[in-house]
Motif scaffolding. Sequence first.
Motif, mmCIF file in Angstrom:
data_model
loop_
_atom_site.group_PDB
_atom_site.id
_atom_site.type_symbol
_atom_site.label_atom_id
_atom_site.label_comp_id
_atom_site.label_asym_id
_atom_site.label_seq_id
_atom_site.Cartn_x
_atom_site.Cartn_y
_atom_site.Cartn_z
ATOM 1 N N LEU A 155 0.691 -0.467 0.043
ATOM 2 C CA LEU A 155 -0.039 0.011 -0.210
ATOM 3 C C LEU A 155 0.522 1.797 0.171
ATOM 4 O O LEU A 155 1.829 1.193 0.660
ATOM 5 C CB LEU A 155 -0.577 -0.186 1.726
ATOM 6 N N ASP A 156 0.103 2.181 -1.017
ATOM 7 C CA ASP A 156 0.444 3.478 -0.445
ATOM 8 C C ASP A 156 0.993 3.924 1.033
ATOM 9 O O ASP A 156 -0.306 3.975 1.920
ATOM 10 C CB ASP A 156 -0.020 4.754 -1.754
ATOM 11 N N LEU B 23 3.075 14.943 1.866
ATOM 12 C CA LEU B 23 4.543 14.039 2.311
ATOM 13 C C LEU B 23 4.669 12.806 0.608
ATOM 14 O O LEU B 23 5.844 12.644 0.205
ATOM 15 C CB LEU B 23 4.946 13.590 3.458
ATOM 16 N N GLY B 24 2.983 11.806 0.707
ATOM 17 C CA GLY B 24 3.673 10.922 0.304
ATOM 18 C C GLY B 24 3.377 11.558 -1.368
ATOM 19 O O GLY B 24 4.435 10.720 -2.606
ATOM 20 N N VAL B 25 2.556 11.951 -1.999
ATOM 21 C CA VAL B 25 2.687 12.671 -3.116
ATOM 22 C C VAL B 25 4.172 13.867 -3.272
ATOM 23 O O VAL B 25 4.772 14.014 -4.611
ATOM 24 C CB VAL B 25 2.028 14.047 -3.151
ATOM 25 N N ILE C 184 6.845 13.451 -1.776
ATOM 26 C CA ILE C 184 8.683 13.291 -1.386
ATOM 27 C C ILE C 184 8.665 11.470 -2.449
ATOM 28 O O ILE C 184 9.870 10.959 -3.148
ATOM 29 C CB ILE C 184 9.121 12.677 -0.123
ATOM 30 N N GLY C 185 7.608 10.704 -2.025
ATOM 31 C CA GLY C 185 7.328 9.985 -2.427
ATOM 32 C C GLY C 185 6.365 9.671 -4.002
ATOM 33 O O GLY C 185 6.712 7.942 -4.478
ATOM 34 N N HIS C 186 6.703 10.160 -4.360
ATOM 35 C CA HIS C 186 5.975 10.173 -6.115
ATOM 36 C C HIS C 186 4.355 9.583 -5.961
ATOM 37 O O HIS C 186 4.169 9.139 -6.972
ATOM 38 C CB HIS C 186 6.725 10.560 -6.807
ATOM 39 N N GLU C 187 3.596 9.530 -4.881
ATOM 40 C CA GLU C 187 2.642 8.642 -5.173
ATOM 41 C C GLU C 187 1.746 9.098 -5.682
ATOM 42 O O GLU C 187 1.834 11.071 -5.752
ATOM 43 C CB GLU C 187 2.383 8.429 -3.733
ATOM 44 N N VAL C 188 0.723 8.746 -5.940
ATOM 45 C CA VAL C 188 -0.369 9.744 -6.740
ATOM 46 C C VAL C 188 -1.519 9.159 -6.207
ATOM 47 O O VAL C 188 -2.052 8.168 -5.697
ATOM 48 C CB VAL C 188 -0.471 8.835 -8.254
ATOM 49 N N VAL C 189 -2.802 10.684 -5.814
ATOM 50 C CA VAL C 189 -4.269 10.737 -5.567
ATOM 51 C C VAL C 189 -4.970 10.937 -6.708
ATOM 52 O O VAL C 189 -5.057 12.007 -7.205
ATOM 53 C CB VAL C 189 -3.644 12.269 -4.597
ATOM 54 N N GLY C 190 -5.898 9.917 -5.732
ATOM 55 C CA GLY C 190 -6.935 9.361 -7.181
ATOM 56 C C GLY C 190 -7.915 9.831 -6.554
ATOM 57 O O GLY C 190 -7.732 10.737 -5.783
#
Length: 314
Positions: A101-102, A268-270, A272-278
């Motif tokens: 999981l992200d 921080l996920g977006v 630094i972690g380059h996570e995608v927010v859907g």
Amino acid sequence: MTVEARKTKSGPLPWIALITVWFVWGSTYLGIGAAVETIPPMLMAGVRFLVAGLIVLAVVGPKHATGANRPTARHLRSTVIIGALLLVGGNGLLSVGQTDLDSGTAAIIVGTVPIWMVLVDLVATKARVTGGTIAALVLGTAGVAVLVGGPGSGIDVGAAVIVLVASVFWAVGSVYARTAPLPAHPLVSTSLEMIAGGVLLLVVGVASGELSRLDPGAISTRSLVGLLWLIFAGAVVGFSAYIYANATLPGDVVATYAYVNPVVAVVLGVLIGHEVVGANLLLGGGLIVGAVVAVVSGRAVRRVVLRARARRGT
């Protein structure tokens, strides 16, 4: 020390501890995600808390855990139970879930903790379930459903369930810790809980076969940095701050961390972690945070009303 005695603390320190929990713990989801990339989750969590617990005990133990302040057998029993619930069942399962999981998604699911805490309180006290509590539970459940199966969702359902179960363990441990017999100094309690939890996590990790999956040569710099951040910021600072805040502030106030942490984790996920927010994350997260706000604010209002009635003698 009794619960009443632990709740008489005043001044800025409890609030500083709570603000620290708000922001430091929001960052730990990203740290866990990085650490479990190349380190098995239970072993990682075990090392994290065992090292952190030993550090804290080395600092506060010589002054606050000797002589008349030496922890009793009852104290040690409580710290083992809390360590098992919070750190093995709570953080250990969270670490397992974050292998798929992200960090932002995991943080939002963990945001349901205050709802579970209310339900655990209700079961423990056999109190009547209010309509507001039921509405908040329905709203939070809908939020988890949207998060997992909503528009654009590609979330691993099994991992999400593991994190949800971890949230229940954390809630049970938090409620138990508020009434359990513990050493007089909160940081002594913290250190013993982390040591006990760390040892149990290592035992569970070895028993589940994680040792055979551990390749020291394959551990990445990113995972090591994540582990160090979790040890020093997340555990030594963050967990100590949480235990102190939980012991000195009202439960509904402490519970506010649950809707600050997810926001910090997602940002921080977006960044630094380059996570995608859907859309599922925004919609489901909004429902969950709304449910938590309703639960926390409702408990705060009831507390104020009860105090007012007590002052009037009604």
